[in-house]
Design a protein around this motif. Sequence first.
Motif, mmCIF file in Angstrom:
data_model
loop_
_atom_site.group_PDB
_atom_site.id
_atom_site.type_symbol
_atom_site.label_atom_id
_atom_site.label_comp_id
_atom_site.label_asym_id
_atom_site.label_seq_id
_atom_site.Cartn_x
_atom_site.Cartn_y
_atom_site.Cartn_z
ATOM 1 N N PRO A 170 0.712 -1.006 -0.164
ATOM 2 C CA PRO A 170 0.033 0.006 0.189
ATOM 3 C C PRO A 170 0.773 1.025 0.016
ATOM 4 O O PRO A 170 0.117 2.126 -0.735
ATOM 5 N N GLY A 171 2.162 1.217 0.819
ATOM 6 C CA GLY A 171 2.944 2.347 0.193
ATOM 7 C C GLY A 171 3.971 2.795 -0.503
ATOM 8 O O GLY A 171 4.477 3.335 -0.440
ATOM 9 N N GLY A 172 3.861 1.309 -1.331
ATOM 10 C CA GLY A 172 4.622 1.814 -2.344
ATOM 11 C C GLY A 172 5.869 0.681 -3.313
ATOM 12 O O GLY A 172 6.266 0.889 -3.256
ATOM 13 N N GLY A 173 5.783 0.020 -1.299
ATOM 14 C CA GLY A 173 7.161 -0.558 -1.836
ATOM 15 C C GLY A 173 6.712 -2.190 -1.456
ATOM 16 O O GLY A 173 5.839 -2.519 -0.895
ATOM 17 N N ALA A 174 8.109 -3.182 -1.943
ATOM 18 C CA ALA A 174 7.247 -4.616 -2.027
ATOM 19 C C ALA A 174 7.123 -5.105 -0.999
ATOM 20 O O ALA A 174 8.313 -4.518 0.321
ATOM 21 N N PRO A 175 6.550 -5.995 -0.471
ATOM 22 C CA PRO A 175 5.739 -6.343 0.572
ATOM 23 C C PRO A 175 8.010 -6.933 1.381
ATOM 24 O O PRO A 175 7.766 -7.714 0.699
ATOM 25 N N GLY A 176 7.495 -7.235 2.639
ATOM 26 C CA GLY A 176 8.884 -7.131 3.634
ATOM 27 C C GLY A 176 10.337 -5.938 3.130
ATOM 28 O O GLY A 176 11.208 -6.826 2.844
ATOM 29 N N SER A 177 10.057 -5.094 1.816
ATOM 30 C CA SER A 177 11.203 -4.452 2.010
ATOM 31 C C SER A 177 11.082 -3.568 2.829
ATOM 32 O O SER A 177 10.412 -3.208 3.352
ATOM 33 N N GLN A 178 12.684 -2.537 3.175
ATOM 34 C CA GLN A 178 13.066 -1.681 3.756
ATOM 35 C C GLN A 178 11.792 -0.101 3.803
ATOM 36 O O GLN A 178 10.973 0.286 4.135
ATOM 37 N N GLN A 179 11.032 0.369 2.051
ATOM 38 C CA GLN A 179 10.057 0.572 1.464
ATOM 39 C C GLN A 179 9.186 0.326 2.639
ATOM 40 O O GLN A 179 8.594 1.480 3.093
ATOM 41 N N GLU A 180 8.503 -0.809 2.536
ATOM 42 C CA GLU A 180 7.816 -0.717 3.031
ATOM 43 C C GLU A 180 7.417 -0.555 4.698
ATOM 44 O O GLU A 180 6.486 -0.329 5.181
ATOM 45 N N LEU A 215 9.208 1.486 6.306
ATOM 46 C CA LEU A 215 9.043 3.275 6.029
ATOM 47 C C LEU A 215 7.849 3.805 6.313
ATOM 48 O O LEU A 215 7.628 4.164 6.961
ATOM 49 N N VAL A 216 7.306 3.142 5.135
ATOM 50 C CA VAL A 216 6.177 3.737 4.784
ATOM 51 C C VAL A 216 4.813 2.992 5.502
ATOM 52 O O VAL A 216 3.918 3.897 5.904
ATOM 53 N N SER A 217 4.286 1.717 5.087
ATOM 54 C CA SER A 217 3.435 1.192 5.909
ATOM 55 C C SER A 217 3.489 1.443 7.769
ATOM 56 O O SER A 217 2.907 1.107 7.543
ATOM 57 N N VAL A 218 4.881 1.243 8.072
ATOM 58 C CA VAL A 218 4.644 0.591 9.607
ATOM 59 C C VAL A 218 5.217 1.469 10.296
ATOM 60 O O VAL A 218 4.391 2.674 11.210
ATOM 61 N N GLY A 219 6.051 2.450 10.120
ATOM 62 C CA GLY A 219 6.523 3.236 10.320
ATOM 63 C C GLY A 219 7.904 3.857 11.209
ATOM 64 O O GLY A 219 8.206 2.895 12.314
ATOM 65 N N ASP A 220 8.615 4.381 10.725
ATOM 66 C CA ASP A 220 9.862 3.922 11.267
ATOM 67 C C ASP A 220 10.787 4.425 12.667
ATOM 68 O O ASP A 220 11.580 4.573 13.020
ATOM 69 N N ALA A 240 5.021 -5.977 14.741
ATOM 70 C CA ALA A 240 4.545 -7.446 13.889
ATOM 71 C C ALA A 240 5.655 -7.493 12.802
ATOM 72 O O ALA A 240 5.721 -8.802 11.997
ATOM 73 N N TRP A 241 5.267 -6.462 11.854
ATOM 74 C CA TRP A 241 6.447 -6.477 10.475
ATOM 75 C C TRP A 241 7.510 -7.432 10.471
ATOM 76 O O TRP A 241 8.043 -8.048 10.124
ATOM 77 N N LEU A 242 8.898 -7.252 11.907
ATOM 78 C CA LEU A 242 10.128 -7.790 12.518
ATOM 79 C C LEU A 242 9.263 -9.072 12.565
ATOM 80 O O LEU A 242 10.312 -9.851 12.328
ATOM 81 N N TYR A 262 8.632 -11.104 8.962
ATOM 82 C CA TYR A 262 11.036 -10.915 8.484
ATOM 83 C C TYR A 262 11.372 -10.829 8.975
ATOM 84 O O TYR A 262 12.420 -9.935 9.247
ATOM 85 N N GLN A 263 11.995 -11.644 8.885
ATOM 86 C CA GLN A 263 12.610 -12.265 10.630
ATOM 87 C C GLN A 263 14.362 -12.484 10.235
ATOM 88 O O GLN A 263 15.276 -12.132 10.934
ATOM 89 N N ASN A 264 14.496 -11.690 8.301
ATOM 90 C CA ASN A 264 16.478 -11.764 8.237
ATOM 91 C C ASN A 264 16.459 -10.637 8.257
ATOM 92 O O ASN A 264 17.112 -10.627 8.102
#
Length: 164
Positions: free
Chosen positions: A42-52, A54-59, A83-85, A88-90
């Motif tokens: 939804p924020g323009g980043g691929a699922p599991g990406s750093q962009q996702e 930043l945009v969808s979760v908040g940093d 939840a995101w971390l 995506y445990q890598n």
Amino acid sequence: MVITASFNSALRAAAMLLFVVAVAACSRTPNTMPTGVGNLGPGGGAPGSQQEFLVSVGDRVFFTTDSSSLTPEAMATLDKQAAWLNQYQNYRIMIEGHADERGTREYNIALGARRSSMVVNYLVSRGIGANRITSQSFGKERPVAICNDISCWSQNRRAVTVVQ
């Protein structure tokens, strides 16, 4: 004079027609993005990406003046981060602690360290392995806003989760 006016009118009409055709063509063009780009979140980043993240979760989370206590808004953001971390445990993360420009350098380094420690402890309590987290305090050395006003100070009182 009449020829110039009619020429300008025809030129505008042609430009408008070209614009309408281009917009119509774009609206009918199928999604032909390169492989790996089509599954954007939804924020323009691929699922599991750093962009996702930043945009969808908040940093980042924010703190009140001279405090390292987590606000309800901060805890809500950290719950989303956890939840995101956990999904995506890598990824490893670094928690950066920051303070506003008021106070001494030493005091703000210690305050930033307390803030980053609070975030680390909260994320660990939500199931993130402590071995995936490092932290560092920057005190007042890396402001995101610079002015002598509460609007800037409040942006600088933060902890930032950097996905690595």
